[in-house]
Design a protein around this motif. Sequence first.
Motif, PDB file in Angstrom:
ATOM      1  N   HIS A 110       0.840  -1.204   0.000  1.00 17.41           N
ATOM      2  CA  HIS A 110       0.000   0.000   0.000  1.00 17.41           C
ATOM      3  C   HIS A 110       0.874   1.253   0.000  1.00 17.41           C
ATOM      4  N   ASP A 111       1.927   1.220  -0.801  1.00 16.57           N
ATOM      5  CA  ASP A 111       2.818   2.365  -1.014  1.00 16.57           C
ATOM      6  C   ASP A 111       3.736   2.695   0.153  1.00 16.57           C
ATOM      7  N   LYS A 112       3.698   1.916   1.230  1.00 19.85           N
ATOM      8  CA  LYS A 112       4.511   2.223   2.403  1.00 19.85           C
ATOM      9  C   LYS A 112       5.198   0.964   2.921  1.00 19.85           C
ATOM     10  N   GLU A 113       6.346   1.168   3.570  1.00 23.15           N
ATOM     11  CA  GLU A 113       7.025   0.044   4.211  1.00 23.15           C
ATOM     12  C   GLU A 113       6.303  -0.385   5.487  1.00 23.15           C
ATOM     13  N   LEU A 114       5.663   0.553   6.152  1.00 26.85           N
ATOM     14  CA  LEU A 114       4.998   0.263   7.419  1.00 26.85           C
ATOM     15  C   LEU A 114       3.849   1.235   7.620  1.00 26.85           C
ATOM     16  N   HIS A 115       2.720   0.718   8.104  1.00 30.74           N
ATOM     17  CA  HIS A 115       1.564   1.543   8.442  1.00 30.74           C
ATOM     18  C   HIS A 115       1.397   1.523   9.954  1.00 30.74           C
ATOM     19  N   LEU A 116       1.229   2.689  10.544  1.00 27.33           N
ATOM     20  CA  LEU A 116       1.083   2.796  11.990  1.00 27.33           C
ATOM     21  C   LEU A 116      -0.313   3.322  12.311  1.00 27.33           C
ATOM     22  N   ILE A 117      -1.048   2.557  13.107  1.00 32.75           N
ATOM     23  CA  ILE A 117      -2.382   2.954  13.558  1.00 32.75           C
ATOM     24  C   ILE A 117      -2.327   3.206  15.057  1.00 32.75           C
ATOM     25  N   VAL A 118      -2.888   4.320  15.490  1.00 25.88           N
ATOM     26  CA  VAL A 118      -3.029   4.607  16.914  1.00 25.88           C
ATOM     27  C   VAL A 118      -4.513   4.807  17.191  1.00 25.88           C
ATOM     28  N   ALA A 119      -5.064   4.016  18.111  1.00 26.44           N
ATOM     29  CA  ALA A 119      -6.494   4.100  18.421  1.00 26.44           C
ATOM     30  C   ALA A 119      -6.691   4.102  19.927  1.00 26.44           C
ATOM     31  N   LEU A 129      -0.953   6.777  10.617  1.00 25.14           N
ATOM     32  CA  LEU A 129       0.289   7.518  10.471  1.00 25.14           C
ATOM     33  C   LEU A 129       1.276   6.753   9.593  1.00 25.14           C
ATOM     34  N   HIS A 130       2.175   7.497   8.971  1.00 21.73           N
ATOM     35  CA  HIS A 130       3.224   6.883   8.173  1.00 21.73           C
ATOM     36  C   HIS A 130       4.565   7.466   8.642  1.00 21.73           C
ATOM     37  N   PRO A 131       5.174   6.803   9.621  1.00 20.86           N
ATOM     38  CA  PRO A 131       6.408   7.317  10.206  1.00 20.86           C
ATOM     39  C   PRO A 131       7.595   7.201   9.257  1.00 20.86           C
ATOM     40  N   PHE A 154      -0.564   0.083  16.648  1.00 23.29           N
ATOM     41  CA  PHE A 154      -0.478  -1.071  15.753  1.00 23.29           C
ATOM     42  C   PHE A 154       0.565  -0.785  14.670  1.00 23.29           C
ATOM     43  N   ALA A 155       1.524  -1.689  14.515  1.00 23.29           N
ATOM     44  CA  ALA A 155       2.491  -1.614  13.430  1.00 23.29           C
ATOM     45  C   ALA A 155       2.162  -2.715  12.424  1.00 23.29           C
ATOM     46  N   ASP A 156       1.776  -2.324  11.207  1.00 24.84           N
ATOM     47  CA  ASP A 156       1.364  -3.242  10.148  1.00 24.84           C
ATOM     48  C   ASP A 156       2.466  -3.248   9.091  1.00 24.84           C
ATOM     49  N   PHE A 157       3.130  -4.404   8.897  1.00 27.86           N
ATOM     50  CA  PHE A 157       4.302  -4.431   8.023  1.00 27.86           C
ATOM     51  C   PHE A 157       4.575  -5.854   7.552  1.00 27.86           C
ATOM     52  N   THR A 158       5.446  -5.969   6.548  1.00 20.70           N
ATOM     53  CA  THR A 158       5.956  -7.256   6.080  1.00 20.70           C
ATOM     54  C   THR A 158       7.470  -7.153   5.949  1.00 20.70           C
ATOM     55  N   THR A 168       0.849  -7.751  12.079  1.00 20.74           N
ATOM     56  CA  THR A 168       0.391  -6.566  12.802  1.00 20.74           C
ATOM     57  C   THR A 168       0.691  -6.781  14.273  1.00 20.74           C
ATOM     58  N   LEU A 169       1.650  -6.029  14.789  1.00 24.46           N
ATOM     59  CA  LEU A 169       2.024  -6.109  16.197  1.00 24.46           C
ATOM     60  C   LEU A 169       1.420  -4.930  16.943  1.00 24.46           C
ATOM     61  N   GLY A 170       1.094  -5.127  18.220  1.00 18.39           N
ATOM     62  CA  GLY A 170       0.457  -4.072  18.996  1.00 18.39           C
ATOM     63  C   GLY A 170       1.138  -3.839  20.326  1.00 18.39           C
TER      64      GLY A 170
END
Length: 318
Positions: A110-119, A129-131, A154-158, A168-170
């Motif tokens: 999805h165009d990013k190396e890592l997606h960061l979600i804060v909820a 967020l995209h750090p 949440f860190a969503d990555f491969t 997805t680690l939390g």
Amino acid sequence: MNTGLKITAFAAALAATFGTAYGVGEGLDPVVADRAPAHDERHTPSAPGAEKGDGRTGHETPPAGGLQISEGGYTLDLKTPRVTAGHRTELRFTVRDDRGRAVTEYRREHDKELHLIVASRDLLTYRHLHPARAADGTWATPVDLPRAGGYRVFADFTPARKGAENLTLGADLAASGPYRPQELPPATGTARVDGYEVELTGTLRPGRASELRLSVSRDGEPVTDLQPYLGAYGHLVALRAGDLAYLHVHPGGEPGDGRTESGPAVSFTATAPSTGSYRLFLDFKHDGVVRTAAFTVHAGEQAPSSGTPEEHSDGHGH
């Protein structure tokens, strides 16, 4: 208990255990690219005898993500476990492998190396967020959480390693300050944000893949010129109330494939790991701005077609 009670960051973290946290505030300007492959789908057989949404057993259910800080030989090392509500803070973290080394190579999705979600724990504050990653593997992004309480990161990555799966680690995050608990909004089929109205149709089913369609309009007119955002005309995140289990939701089609229209409807395929209440967050881009529409749904129940539309003005940071 006096709901206006001042609590420390430690107390905010304790409150997270009971699912109480909330906030709505300003986000950062989005940084948006135009194309990326979809997430890898992972499926794990459900336990024997587990009841599915259609009353049958034996179907495969994708595992919920974000419930563990370590999985598959990787660990989320959150270096900023506490912040002050209402103050802009740099959130820093590292992903480490099974030898404790910082991961520095990722597969772009999805165009990013890592997606960061804060909820927030009550699912009323949401940040996508995209750090930025430093050469040593440390990720950093500014964040401003508006209210005190418990949050989940949440860190969503491969990882780029051959054969590595999407993870997805939390980890828990506490925001100190004046704390007031809030309830999850009632389920409704329509949400409003910044003058836009988004209508949800479809059913989130336990143990079964189903289609969710979200149609965007403004001033009563369908929006037919949505702009690509993270490789699609919308990006959907689903979180389960209570434990904040993270669901992987996959878009139907992508811009430029010759069959996917740029609105007003954006479709997704999702599978709920269980019955219960979920919070859906749709990110969509129009007129150069990314906005977020939020919904409360109950897995196994049709999205309501009436009721007061939910207003969602939470900031969207990138």
